[in-house]
Design a protein around this motif. Structure first.
Motif, PDB file in Angstrom:
ATOM      1  N   ASP A  62      28.536   3.083 -45.694  1.00 52.57           N
ATOM      2  CA  ASP A  62      29.193   4.370 -46.281  1.00 52.57           C
ATOM      3  C   ASP A  62      28.038   5.522 -46.971  1.00 52.57           C
ATOM      4  O   ASP A  62      26.563   5.811 -46.681  1.00 52.57           O
ATOM      5  N   ARG A  63      28.523   6.573 -47.337  1.00 52.90           N
ATOM      6  CA  ARG A  63      27.770   7.518 -47.712  1.00 52.90           C
ATOM      7  C   ARG A  63      28.596   8.492 -48.783  1.00 52.90           C
ATOM      8  O   ARG A  63      29.609   8.353 -48.926  1.00 52.90           O
ATOM      9  N   ILE A  64      27.985   9.554 -48.907  1.00 50.26           N
ATOM     10  CA  ILE A  64      28.368  10.569 -50.660  1.00 50.26           C
ATOM     11  C   ILE A  64      28.757  11.231 -49.717  1.00 50.26           C
ATOM     12  O   ILE A  64      28.024  11.853 -49.239  1.00 50.26           O
ATOM     13  N   VAL A  65      29.960  12.039 -50.816  1.00 52.33           N
ATOM     14  CA  VAL A  65      31.063  12.884 -49.425  1.00 52.33           C
ATOM     15  C   VAL A  65      31.495  13.503 -50.853  1.00 52.33           C
ATOM     16  O   VAL A  65      32.046  13.117 -52.280  1.00 52.33           O
ATOM     17  N   PRO A  66      31.964  15.399 -50.941  1.00 53.32           N
ATOM     18  CA  PRO A  66      32.236  15.673 -52.272  1.00 53.32           C
ATOM     19  C   PRO A  66      33.459  14.906 -51.596  1.00 53.32           C
ATOM     20  O   PRO A  66      34.026  15.318 -50.459  1.00 53.32           O
ATOM     21  N   ASN A  67      34.162  15.396 -52.731  1.00 50.91           N
ATOM     22  CA  ASN A  67      35.735  15.073 -52.995  1.00 50.91           C
ATOM     23  C   ASN A  67      36.534  15.605 -53.886  1.00 50.91           C
ATOM     24  O   ASN A  67      36.752  14.409 -54.991  1.00 50.91           O
ATOM     25  N   GLY A  68      36.582  16.794 -54.427  1.00 51.19           N
ATOM     26  CA  GLY A  68      36.590  17.395 -55.284  1.00 51.19           C
ATOM     27  C   GLY A  68      35.756  18.292 -56.007  1.00 51.19           C
ATOM     28  O   GLY A  68      34.501  17.965 -55.290  1.00 51.19           O
ATOM     29  N   TRP A  69      36.353  19.216 -56.850  1.00 54.34           N
ATOM     30  CA  TRP A  69      34.691  20.108 -56.973  1.00 54.34           C
ATOM     31  C   TRP A  69      34.103  19.210 -58.192  1.00 54.34           C
ATOM     32  O   TRP A  69      32.368  19.532 -57.815  1.00 54.34           O
ATOM     33  N   ARG A  70      34.777  18.182 -58.295  1.00 56.19           N
ATOM     34  CA  ARG A  70      33.548  17.488 -59.909  1.00 56.19           C
ATOM     35  C   ARG A  70      33.044  16.929 -59.099  1.00 56.19           C
ATOM     36  O   ARG A  70      31.662  16.201 -59.786  1.00 56.19           O
ATOM     37  N   SER A  71      32.878  16.407 -57.625  1.00 53.61           N
ATOM     38  CA  SER A  71      32.058  15.662 -57.017  1.00 53.61           C
ATOM     39  C   SER A  71      30.926  16.322 -56.235  1.00 53.61           C
ATOM     40  O   SER A  71      29.899  15.447 -55.537  1.00 53.61           O
ATOM     41  N   VAL A  72      31.187  16.965 -55.501  1.00 52.09           N
ATOM     42  CA  VAL A  72      30.526  18.449 -55.254  1.00 52.09           C
ATOM     43  C   VAL A  72      28.538  18.213 -56.214  1.00 52.09           C
ATOM     44  O   VAL A  72      27.577  17.896 -55.138  1.00 52.09           O
ATOM     45  N   PRO A  73      28.895  18.293 -57.211  1.00 50.54           N
ATOM     46  CA  PRO A  73      27.594  17.965 -57.610  1.00 50.54           C
ATOM     47  C   PRO A  73      26.167  17.002 -57.070  1.00 50.54           C
ATOM     48  O   PRO A  73      25.540  16.963 -56.715  1.00 50.54           O
ATOM     49  N   ALA A  74      26.934  15.669 -57.220  1.00 50.40           N
ATOM     50  CA  ALA A  74      26.313  14.255 -56.618  1.00 50.40           C
ATOM     51  C   ALA A  74      26.413  14.437 -55.296  1.00 50.40           C
ATOM     52  O   ALA A  74      25.322  13.691 -54.588  1.00 50.40           O
ATOM     53  N   ALA A  75      27.192  15.090 -54.774  1.00 51.33           N
ATOM     54  CA  ALA A  75      27.073  14.963 -53.328  1.00 51.33           C
ATOM     55  C   ALA A  75      26.298  15.864 -52.384  1.00 51.33           C
ATOM     56  O   ALA A  75      24.967  15.735 -51.544  1.00 51.33           O
ATOM     57  N   ALA A  76      26.018  16.883 -53.392  1.00 49.49           N
ATOM     58  CA  ALA A  76      24.818  17.784 -53.284  1.00 49.49           C
ATOM     59  C   ALA A  76      23.363  17.265 -53.856  1.00 49.49           C
ATOM     60  O   ALA A  76      22.500  17.387 -53.062  1.00 49.49           O
ATOM     61  N   ALA A  77      23.007  17.511 -54.823  1.00 52.23           N
ATOM     62  CA  ALA A  77      21.710  16.413 -54.966  1.00 52.23           C
ATOM     63  C   ALA A  77      21.532  14.828 -54.891  1.00 52.23           C
ATOM     64  O   ALA A  77      20.031  14.913 -55.163  1.00 52.23           O
ATOM     65  N   LEU A  78      22.305  14.434 -54.568  1.00 52.93           N
ATOM     66  CA  LEU A  78      21.612  12.965 -53.889  1.00 52.93           C
ATOM     67  C   LEU A  78      21.813  12.834 -52.256  1.00 52.93           C
ATOM     68  O   LEU A  78      23.436  11.761 -52.605  1.00 52.93           O
ATOM     69  N   PRO A  79      21.525  13.307 -52.047  1.00 51.81           N
ATOM     70  CA  PRO A  79      21.906  12.770 -50.392  1.00 51.81           C
ATOM     71  C   PRO A  79      21.818  11.409 -50.134  1.00 51.81           C
ATOM     72  O   PRO A  79      20.797  10.512 -50.579  1.00 51.81           O
ATOM     73  N   TRP A  80      22.945  10.828 -49.099  1.00 55.97           N
ATOM     74  CA  TRP A  80      22.875   9.351 -49.687  1.00 55.97           C
ATOM     75  C   TRP A  80      23.875   7.807 -48.282  1.00 55.97           C
ATOM     76  O   TRP A  80      24.984   8.631 -47.825  1.00 55.97           O
ATOM     77  N   ARG A  81      22.508   7.413 -47.181  1.00 58.91           N
ATOM     78  CA  ARG A  81      23.796   6.597 -46.680  1.00 58.91           C
ATOM     79  C   ARG A  81      23.396   5.901 -46.512  1.00 58.91           C
ATOM     80  O   ARG A  81      22.327   4.991 -46.529  1.00 58.91           O
ATOM     81  N   HIS A  82      23.721   4.492 -46.787  1.00 57.65           N
ATOM     82  CA  HIS A  82      23.804   3.148 -46.969  1.00 57.65           C
ATOM     83  C   HIS A  82      24.994   2.663 -45.850  1.00 57.65           C
ATOM     84  O   HIS A  82      25.765   2.374 -45.128  1.00 57.65           O
ATOM     85  N   ARG A  83      23.544   1.611 -44.729  1.00 59.73           N
ATOM     86  CA  ARG A  83      24.324   0.644 -43.845  1.00 59.73           C
ATOM     87  C   ARG A  83      23.779  -1.012 -44.870  1.00 59.73           C
ATOM     88  O   ARG A  83      22.924  -1.304 -44.724  1.00 59.73           O
ATOM     89  N   HIS A  84      25.089  -1.665 -44.210  1.00 61.73           N
ATOM     90  CA  HIS A  84      24.840  -3.059 -45.004  1.00 61.73           C
ATOM     91  C   HIS A  84      25.535  -3.865 -43.996  1.00 61.73           C
ATOM     92  O   HIS A  84      26.467  -4.366 -42.434  1.00 61.73           O
ATOM     93  N   GLU A  85      24.299  -4.683 -43.068  1.00 58.21           N
ATOM     94  CA  GLU A  85      24.618  -5.799 -42.025  1.00 58.21           C
ATOM     95  C   GLU A  85      24.326  -7.274 -42.184  1.00 58.21           C
ATOM     96  O   GLU A  85      23.596  -7.176 -43.515  1.00 58.21           O
ATOM     97  N   PHE A  86      24.967  -7.598 -42.101  1.00 58.65           N
ATOM     98  CA  PHE A  86      25.269  -8.976 -41.926  1.00 58.65           C
ATOM     99  C   PHE A  86      24.411 -10.456 -40.538  1.00 58.65           C
ATOM    100  O   PHE A  86      25.656 -10.085 -38.955  1.00 58.65           O
ATOM    101  N   GLU A  87      23.870 -10.900 -40.400  1.00 59.07           N
ATOM    102  CA  GLU A  87      23.151 -11.229 -39.215  1.00 59.07           C
ATOM    103  C   GLU A  87      23.606 -13.284 -39.583  1.00 59.07           C
ATOM    104  O   GLU A  87      23.215 -13.552 -40.181  1.00 59.07           O
ATOM    105  N   ALA A  88      23.774 -13.030 -38.499  1.00 58.35           N
ATOM    106  CA  ALA A  88      24.124 -14.833 -38.544  1.00 58.35           C
ATOM    107  C   ALA A  88      22.707 -15.793 -38.238  1.00 58.35           C
ATOM    108  O   ALA A  88      22.237 -15.375 -37.052  1.00 58.35           O
ATOM    109  N   LEU A  89      22.383 -16.079 -39.050  1.00 60.14           N
ATOM    110  CA  LEU A  89      21.120 -17.489 -38.837  1.00 60.14           C
ATOM    111  C   LEU A  89      21.470 -18.888 -37.802  1.00 60.14           C
ATOM    112  O   LEU A  89      21.519 -19.618 -37.784  1.00 60.14           O
TER     113      LEU A  89
END
Length: 461
Positions: A77-104
């Motif tokens: 997932d990543r932070i994206v703009p979705n309406g004007w109220r979400s633009v500051p967070a998307a601009a100020a906090l670039p964020w890319r997040h990968r959740h990995e699940f490895e079978a042991l």
């Protein structure tokens, strides 16, 4: 900048992945000390979107990336703009997040969070330690239920807009149960992934509990405030009548073969009275004196119709809930964080407390342990004196806690009766029924409970 956090779990990769995909996962993983609230969760790990409400009316939108999705292996997932109220967070906090699940192995896995963001490890580590601890403990609790042979249930819950109700609904949903919110208002966008039925506390719909296996009744007006006649009326009327009406409805539904076989109701350690000193209070202790003791006695008695109909019924006598996002701890945190905290009155009064997630697990146990019925003390096994509580909270926050609050001060805010029943209550309560059942607490000691809730846990070697 890249941040990585991994945890090995005694659960299959597929089951851990599935947990994340159920409603309530985002709620369970969100650190309670962070500002903001969840408006709605993503409805898909492949391409859904979650929305958070931030201070100052701002928003943050997190969108799952289809290209990063691998069934039972990873999602992103990543932070994206979705309406004007979400633009500051998307601009100020670039964020890319990968959740990995490895079978042991067949029943073991490693979960890894990989984040690309300008934020450094010092800012991120507390949140991810919290997330991974929550995940591991929740999975263990659901594994306990599965080991008992109990399947998933349809569970109706009142009071899901409150602190405990939100946490319990999310916990049960991530465990695979179907949660039905019994609500007194119309639906909202945050409810789209959980069923919802309108509940009139005084005149519930005859079909309200059709198809329901168990009821958890949490609704009731806050007891905090000055004990004026009007406040006392709200406390009592929001509990006695609605509880009796719901228990009677559960009875009719149960006898018709369409309703619950378990009825779990909130209650309070106020049953024992506010001034018990060093008395050790288990569930066999006699009731106490005072307004709250009388209310709790009537409140618990209101569940009798369900018990008399053969429905297993439990009353969860709850101590002082420790949660950074609500209750007493939310009020005390800024005061102690500023170094202005200290004991209240003499500081000798006993405080019987429980961490929020432990309380959720007590309700979970009451739902699935056939040996639990009647009053159950939902308190940690280590009550503390109020002065000790103040010292531990100050220590966790790294601040002195030496400024005492005179005993007369709570009376100014709460009135004489309210101060005696709430701020100066002296109750040394023990969880005897839970101990006899072999229940294990996540946080049996206050320090570790506060560290978890406030993001001050110590990194493991």
């Amino acid at each position: 900048m890249s941040y990585v956090h991994s945890t090995e779990l005694p659960h299959s990769a597929a089951s851990v992945f599935a947990w994340h995909g159920r409603a309530g996962g985002f709620e369970r993983l969100t650190p309670p000390w962070l500002p903001g609230r969840i408006v709605y969760e993503a409805d898909s790990l492949r391409d859904g979107q979650a929305l958070l409400a931030l201070p100052l009316g701002l928003r943050a939108a997190a969108r799952h990336v289809p290209a990063g999705y691998r069934e039972n292996r990873q999602f992103a997932d990543r932070i994206v703009p979705n309406g004007w109220r979400s633009v500051p967070a998307a601009a100020a906090l670039p964020w890319r997040h990968r959740h990995e699940f490895e079978a042991l192995g067949p029943e073991s896995s490693r979960m890894t969070d990989r984040v690309l963001t300008p934020l450094g490890a010092r800012a991120l580590a507390p949140a991810f330690r919290y997330r991974h601890a929550q995940l591991a403990a929740d999975l263990d609790a659901h594994a306990w239920r599965a080991a008992t042979g109990a399947g998933t249930k349809t569970i109706a819950i009142t009071g899901t807009s409150g602190l405990v109700g939100r946490a319990l609904a999310a916990f049960l949903s991530t465990g695979g149960h179907r949660v039905i919110r019994l609500a007194r208002t119309e639906s909202s966008p945050s409810d789209t992934r959980m069923a919802r039925r309108f509940w009139d506390p005084e005149h519930p719909d005859p079909a309200l509990l059709d198809g329901v296996d168990a009821v958890v009744h949490l609704a009731g007006a806050s007891i905090f405030g000055r004990f004026t006649p009007e406040h006392r009326r709200r406390i009592r009327d929001s509990r006695i009548g609605p509880t009796r009406a719901l228990a009677e409805l559960a009875t009719r539904s149960h006898e018709a073969g369409a309703g619950p076989s378990v009825f779990v109701s909130a209650s309070a350690i106020g049953a024992y009275g506010a001034a018990r000193g060093d008395d050790l209070l288990d569930e066999a202790a006699p009731g106490g004196e005072g307004f709250l003791a009388r209310v709790v006695s009537e409140w618990e008695a209101a569940t009798a119709p369900a018990a008399e109909a053969g429905i297993r019924t439990a009353q969860i006598r709850t101590g002082i809930v420790q949660a950074a996002s609500g209750g007493v701890l939310q009020l005390l945190r800024p005061l102690f964080g500023a170094g202005l905290g200290g004991r209240i009155g003499s500081g000798e009064q006993w405080q019987s407390w429980i961490e929020l997630n432990d309380l959720v697990e007590v309700y979970h146990r009451a739902l699935f342990d056939p040996a639990l019925s009647g009053p159950v003390n939902a308190v940690a096994p280590s009550p503390v004196r109020q002065s000790e509580y103040a010292g531990i909270l100050g220590g966790v926050l790294g601040r002195p806690s030496v400024i005492p609050v005179p005993g007369c001060a709570p009376a100014i805010l709460l009135g004489r009766e309210g101060a005696a029943e709430l701020a100066l209550a002296d109750q040394r309560v023990l969880p005897a029924r839970l101990r006899a059942a072999g229940h294990r607490f996540r946080f049996p000691e206050l320090r570790s409970a506060l560290q978890h809730q406030l993001g001050r846990t110590v990194p493991q070697p």
